[in-house]
Design a protein around this motif. Structure first.
Motif, PDB file in Angstrom:
ATOM      1  N   SER A 144      41.323 -26.510 -13.363  1.00 50.03           N
ATOM      2  CA  SER A 144      42.614 -25.876 -13.099  1.00 50.03           C
ATOM      3  C   SER A 144      43.612 -26.149 -14.218  1.00 50.03           C
ATOM      4  O   SER A 144      43.796 -27.293 -14.632  1.00 50.03           O
ATOM      5  N   ASN A 166      47.884 -16.267  -9.652  1.00 51.05           N
ATOM      6  CA  ASN A 166      47.416 -17.164  -8.599  1.00 51.05           C
ATOM      7  C   ASN A 166      48.226 -16.969  -7.316  1.00 51.05           C
ATOM      8  O   ASN A 166      47.666 -16.989  -6.214  1.00 51.05           O
ATOM      9  N   HIS A 176      43.368 -20.831  -1.386  1.00 52.11           N
ATOM     10  CA  HIS A 176      44.038 -22.123  -1.229  1.00 52.11           C
ATOM     11  C   HIS A 176      44.125 -22.917  -2.527  1.00 52.11           C
ATOM     12  O   HIS A 176      44.775 -23.955  -2.568  1.00 52.11           O
ATOM     13  N   GLY A 177      43.452 -22.468  -3.576  1.00 52.11           N
ATOM     14  CA  GLY A 177      43.414 -23.258  -4.814  1.00 52.11           C
ATOM     15  C   GLY A 177      44.537 -22.925  -5.773  1.00 52.11           C
ATOM     16  O   GLY A 177      45.491 -22.214  -5.441  1.00 52.11           O
ATOM     17  N   THR A 178      44.416 -23.435  -6.995  1.00 50.45           N
ATOM     18  CA  THR A 178      45.491 -23.258  -7.985  1.00 50.45           C
ATOM     19  C   THR A 178      45.022 -22.520  -9.244  1.00 50.45           C
ATOM     20  O   THR A 178      45.825 -22.277 -10.132  1.00 50.45           O
ATOM     21  N   THR A 180      41.568 -19.734 -10.778  1.00 47.89           N
ATOM     22  CA  THR A 180      40.210 -19.206 -10.617  1.00 47.89           C
ATOM     23  C   THR A 180      39.579 -18.856 -11.967  1.00 47.89           C
ATOM     24  O   THR A 180      38.376 -18.636 -12.047  1.00 47.89           O
ATOM     25  N   LYS A 184      34.396 -23.334 -14.999  1.00 52.92           N
ATOM     26  CA  LYS A 184      33.962 -23.761 -13.677  1.00 52.92           C
ATOM     27  C   LYS A 184      32.499 -24.186 -13.745  1.00 52.92           C
ATOM     28  O   LYS A 184      31.767 -23.754 -14.654  1.00 52.92           O
ATOM     29  N   GLU A 214      34.975 -20.435  -1.492  1.00 51.35           N
ATOM     30  CA  GLU A 214      35.881 -21.120  -0.565  1.00 51.35           C
ATOM     31  C   GLU A 214      35.685 -20.587   0.859  1.00 51.35           C
ATOM     32  O   GLU A 214      35.564 -21.344   1.812  1.00 51.35           O
ATOM     33  N   GLU A 222      38.907 -28.833  -7.298  1.00 54.17           N
ATOM     34  CA  GLU A 222      39.558 -28.514  -8.570  1.00 54.17           C
ATOM     35  C   GLU A 222      39.826 -29.806  -9.319  1.00 54.17           C
ATOM     36  O   GLU A 222      40.158 -30.823  -8.709  1.00 54.17           O
TER      37      GLU A 222
END
Ligand SMILES: Nc1nc2c(ncn2[C@@H]2O[C@H](COP(=O)(O)OP(=O)(O)OP(=O)(O)O)[C@@H](O)[C@H]2O)c(=O)[nH]1
Ligand SMILES: [Mg+2]
Length: 259
Positions: A144, A166, A176-178, A180, A184, A214, A222
Motif C-alpha cells: 500500500s 481508492n 476495505h483496504g487502502t 489495489t 502484490k 477480499e 496490506e
C-alpha cells in the motif's frame, strides 16, 4: 448473522532453491511483470531484479507480459529470455495492462506469485510479503502506498489520484483496504481461481482482483511500501481516466449483481 470465519493459509516449510514439495521443476516464486514500450529500462530492470532474487535464495521465474509495444521492448525481452533461463516472455495483442497481468498470473507456475512493475522491483516488498505468505497468516499481500509508514515519492497529483480512486472503490464497491494498484503477492493455489474469475481488464483488473479476494474472504493483508519509480509513467494519467471510469462502472455493475 455473524460473518463466516476467514480462511487461513497453512504454514509452509520452505527450503531455499526448492519448491515446497521438494521438486525443483516448478519454481517457488513467479514474478509477473506487464511491459509496454519499456525499451529504456526493461534490460537493466530485469537484470537487477534477477540478481536481487538470486540473493534471496529461492527458485524463481520472471514472466514478462507484453502487448502492443511499438519500440524495441519485444526484441529486448527476447534477448533476456535467450540469456537467462529464469526469464520468460509472451506477447498478446493490443496494449492492455490488465489482460497481460491476468494472462501472466494464469501462466505462472510458482507456489507464490508476485505482481511487479518494470519501474518498481522493490526487493524489500518481496522479502516482507513472502514472510507473511510462508508464515500462513496471509494468502495475499498488497503493497500500500497510503498506509501509515508508506512513502510515495511520485508527484503529489498522482498520490492524490490514488487516494481519490481508492475512495471510489470504498464507496462503490465497499472495499476495505487502502490500495489495489502496484505490487502484490499471493499464494497461487489460493488465488489463481479468483484471478480467472475477474471480468474487467485494463487498469481496473488489479482492483477487481484484490476486491474479489477480499469478498471471497481470503486473508488479504496490506503492508506499507516505499514507492520509487525508475521513470515517469508511459501513459499520461488524464488520458487513462475515461477508461478507468468506464471499467469501474462495469465492475460495479458486475459485483453488485453477485452481492
Ligand atoms: N503489457 C502491458 N503492460 C503495460 C501496459 N501499460 C503499462 N504497462 C506496464 O505496467 C507497469 C506500470 O506502468 P506505469 O506506466 O509505470 O504506470 P503507473 O501509473 O505507475 O501504474 P500504476 O501502478 O497502475 O499506477 C509497467 O511495467 C508498464 O510497462 C499495457 O498496455 N500493456
Ligand atoms: Mg509506474
Amino acid at each position: 448473522m455473524s460473518d463466516p470465519p476467514r480462511r487461513r493459509s497453512p504454514t509452509l516449510k520452505i527450503v531455499p532453491g526448492q519448491s515446497p514439495d521438494g521438486s525443483t521443476k516448478a519454481p517457488l516464486l513467479s514474478v509477473v511483470i506487464p511491459v509496454y514500450n519499456e525499451e529504456g529500462i526493461i534490460s537493466s530492470s530485469v537484470i537487477a531484479l534477477r540478481e536481487n532474487l538470486r540473493d534471496l535464495g529461492y527458485s524463481f521465474e520472471i514472466l514478462l507480459a507484453e502487448n502492443g509495444s511499438r519500440d524495441r521492448t519485444v526484441e529486448l525481452a527476447q534477448e533476456l529470455c535467450a540469456r537467462y533461463t529464469e526469464v520468460e516472455y509472451f506477447s498478446i495483442g493490443e496494449p492492455n495492462y490488465g489482460r497481460a497481468l491476468k494472462e501472466g498470473i494464469l501462466r505462472a507456475r510458482g507456489t507464490f506469485v508476485v505482481c511487479d512493475e518494470i519501474d518498481l522491483g522493490d526487493i524489500d516488498f518481496y522479502q516482507r510479503a513472502l514472510e507473511r505468505l510462508i508464515d500462513g497468516d496471509a494468502a495475499m499481500v498488497v503493497g500500500s502506498k497510503t498506509l501509515p509508514g508508506a512513502e510515495d515519492t511520485r508527484p503529489m497529483f498522482r498520490h492524490v489520484a490514488t487516494m481519490v480512486y481508492n475512495g471510489m472503490l470504498r464507496v462503490l464497491l465497499h472495499f476495505h483496504g487502502t490500495d489495489t494498484h502496484g505490487m502484490k503477492a499471493f499464494r497461487r493455489d489460493a488465488l489463481v481461481g479468483t484471478a480467472g474469475r475477474c471480468v474487467v481488464d485494463k487498469d481496473v483488473f488489479a482492483s477487481e482482483f484484490v476486491i474479489r479476494a477480499e469478498r471471497e474472504r481470503h486473508p488479504v493483508v496490506e503492508i506499507p511500501v516505499r514507492v520509487v519509480e525508475k521513470r515517469a509513467p508511459s501513459i499520461n494519467l488524464t488520458r487513462r481516466v475515461p477508461n478507468v471510469l468506464r471499467n469501474l462502472a462495469q465492475l460495479t455493475y458486475v459485483l453488485r449483481r453477485v452481492d
